[in-house]
Motif scaffolding. Structure first.
Motif, short mmCIF file in Angstrom:
data_model
loop_
_atom_site.label_atom_id
_atom_site.label_comp_id
_atom_site.label_asym_id
_atom_site.label_seq_id
_atom_site.Cartn_x
_atom_site.Cartn_y
_atom_site.Cartn_z
N LYS A 29 0.82 -1.22 0.00
CA LYS A 29 0.00 0.00 0.00
C LYS A 29 0.85 1.26 0.00
O LYS A 29 0.43 2.29 -0.53
CB LYS A 29 -0.93 0.01 1.22
N ARG A 31 1.06 -1.85 -12.19
CA ARG A 31 0.55 -3.22 -12.10
C ARG A 31 1.64 -4.28 -12.05
O ARG A 31 1.63 -5.16 -11.19
CB ARG A 31 -0.35 -3.51 -13.31
N ASN A 33 -3.01 -9.42 -5.68
CA ASN A 33 -2.99 -8.58 -6.87
C ASN A 33 -4.23 -7.71 -7.02
O ASN A 33 -4.20 -6.71 -7.72
CB ASN A 33 -2.80 -9.44 -8.12
N THR A 34 -5.31 -8.09 -6.35
CA THR A 34 -6.52 -7.26 -6.46
C THR A 34 -6.78 -6.41 -5.22
O THR A 34 -7.66 -5.56 -5.24
CB THR A 34 -7.77 -8.11 -6.72
N THR A 35 -5.98 -6.62 -4.16
CA THR A 35 -6.33 -5.96 -2.90
C THR A 35 -6.23 -4.44 -2.96
O THR A 35 -6.93 -3.74 -2.23
CB THR A 35 -5.48 -6.49 -1.72
N LEU A 36 -5.39 -3.93 -3.86
CA LEU A 36 -5.24 -2.47 -3.90
C LEU A 36 -6.51 -1.78 -4.38
O LEU A 36 -6.81 -0.66 -3.99
CB LEU A 36 -4.05 -2.08 -4.76
N SER A 37 -7.26 -2.49 -5.21
CA SER A 37 -8.52 -1.88 -5.65
C SER A 37 -9.69 -2.33 -4.79
O SER A 37 -10.77 -1.79 -4.86
CB SER A 37 -8.77 -2.23 -7.12
N ASP A 38 -9.46 -3.34 -3.97
CA ASP A 38 -10.55 -3.83 -3.13
C ASP A 38 -10.04 -4.07 -1.70
O ASP A 38 -9.63 -5.17 -1.36
CB ASP A 38 -11.12 -5.12 -3.73
N THR A 39 -10.07 -3.01 -0.88
CA THR A 39 -9.46 -3.13 0.46
C THR A 39 -10.22 -4.11 1.34
O THR A 39 -9.71 -4.53 2.37
CB THR A 39 -9.41 -1.76 1.17
#
Ligand code: ASP
Ligand code: MG
Length: 449
Positions: free
Chosen positions: A59, A65, A116-122
């Motif tokens: 974070k 990406r 890989n998706t956590t940055l857009s979905d906290t």
């Protein structure tokens, strides 16, 4: 399950090479005596910390990406190594090792995807932190089978243990989850190896129960299924009367009440004790290598007068507000709203006619901000570094006086003295001195011996 169930909690502290075989031995002993063991496990040592700090790292750096992808790939390799070392010590043959690796690969694959998706979905952060428990529950299930125990992994999401969406510190929805766990276990023929620390919202999002939350899972499960008892296994067993590094003859306490355990703060997670207290499920805190070293936490009808535990909390801060024209209600309202805003807990609040004192812990690192903001609203505020000393047991007014007098005599710069309340089970004082260990030595002599 008709047999008496024992809930066994194994925390990261005992998931070590030399102790894992003993863990299996303890389960076998229970089976041989006719009990039904159930297991709740934490992550392998250091793994939750590692997941938490990796998330933080992801974070902090604004990455493209592919930057995220390569960091993640390397991190997964590191995590695989940690777990491979543990498995390598476990005497599995090739066939078993392959099977374990297939199961673990599934988890690592999912973790990589989630990272890989956590940055857009906290909302995925809790799920990521929960992989430590998923991995260890998987490995231990295989290990117990190897040792002849018919065990099966059970994830919190499969039960499901339903929680609210207070991420990182979620609260279990007792009614639904109680029904769910009883239903799940009614058809479960094997020894369940439950991944602790985890829950899931009604919308299917994984949550975690707060750091150290495997105790909470174990205590929830134990009370929900009306277990015969819950054993929290430790490296060194039992609850000690004080820190043996300070007083070498500190001894293991045989039994304490739920309330005393709660008052002592350190023994068991606050949320965890709230379940067992209602259902009066007995808890034992036992040494994995020597189960005779144990403390029972249970209902005690007539608690004997006297001191059981002497302990301290260091590095606290006292906010001192002094004003001739203090209006306690108003000032307290201002102060507490700032504390609430920064999610800093007020450990102790006390007041006199012309002063207001608040003791707080800087465990989330935001206390300076709290101070600054209060200072902007109330001018006569000062902050002092303090320590807290407390006794747990059952006390009367003589104990209170003796405690306060001693602290004055020992020149501890007593800031807030202890007071008596109904069924008093905790005496606490706030002192400025940092010679806490010396004070504890004297108190031990005068209150415990
Ligand atoms: N693994 C989690 C933590 O380290 C839960 C636990 O250990 O109880 O906080
Ligand atoms: Mg842990």
């Amino acid at each position: 399950m008709s047999k008496k169930i024992i809930v066994n909690k194994f925390g990261g502290g005992i998931l070590k090479k030399e102790l894992i075989p003993i863990i299996a031995k303890r389960l076998k002993e229970q089976l041989n005596k006719g009990y039904s063991p159930l297991v709740v496990v934490s992550a392998m040592p250091g793994v939750t910390d590692s997941l938490v700090s990796f998330l933080k790292k992801l974070k902090e750096k604004p990455l493209k990406r592919d930057g995220v992808t390569s960091l993640t790939v390397n991190y997964i390799i590191e995590l695989k190594k940690i777990h491979s070392v543990i498995i390598a010590d476990m005497e599995f043959n090739k066939e078993w090792r392959n099977e374990i690796h297939i199961e673990l690969e599934k988890l690592f694959f999912e973790l990589e995807k989630d990272l890989n998706t956590t940055l857009s979905d906290t909302k995925l952060e809790d799920k990521i932190i929960s992989y430590g428990e998923k991995l260890s529950a998987t490995i231990l299930s295989f290990y117990f089978n190897l040792k002849g125990i018919d065990a099966q992994r059970l994830l919190a999401e499969e039960i499901p243990i339903i929680t609210d969406d207070n991420f990182k510190n979620a609260n279990i929805d007792w009614q639904t989850s109680e029904k769910n766990i009883n239903q799940k276990l009614s058809n479960f023929k094997k020894v369940p190896i439950i991944a602790g620390f985890t829950g899931i919202t009604n919308n299917g999002v994984t949550t975690t129960l707060g750091r150290g939350g495997t105790d909470t899972t174990a205590c929830f499960v134990g009370s929900a299924i009306k277990a015969y008892k819950i054993i929290l296994w430790k490296d060194v067993g039992g609850v000690l009367s004080t820190d043996p590094k300070i007083v070498s003859k500190a001894k293991i306490i045989k039994a304490i009440s739920y309330q005393e355990a709660e008052e002592s703060g350190k023994i068991i997670h606050e949320k965890a004790i709230s379940y067992v207290k209602i259902f009066k499920t007995p808890i034992e805190i036992s040494s994995i290598s020597n189960p005779k070293l144990t403390t029972q936490i249970k209902e005690i009808k007539n608690i004997k007068k006297g001191t059981k535990i002497i302990s301290s909390k260091k590095n606290l801060t006292l906010f001192l507000i002094t004003d001739e024209n203090i209006k306690t209600n108003e000032q307290l309202l201002i102060v507490s709203s700032v504390f609430a805003k920064y999610k800093v807990e007020m450990i102790l609040v006390s007041n006199t006619r012309h002063s207001l004192q608040i003791v707080a812990d800087n465990n989330n690192g935001l206390l300076d901000k709290v101070f600054e903001e209060i200072e902007g609203k109330i001018s006569k505020i000062k902050s002092i570094k303090v320590n807290m000393i407390f006794l747990v047991g059952k006390f009367d007014i003589n104990d209170v006086n003796k405690f306060n007098d001693l602290l004055i005599k020992l020149e501890t710069k007593l800031q807030i003295s202890a007071f008596l309340y109904e069924n008093c089970t905790r005496l606490e004082a706030v002192v400025e001195t940092n010679k806490i260990d010396e004070v504890i030595k004297v108190l031990y002599k005068k209150f415990i011996k």
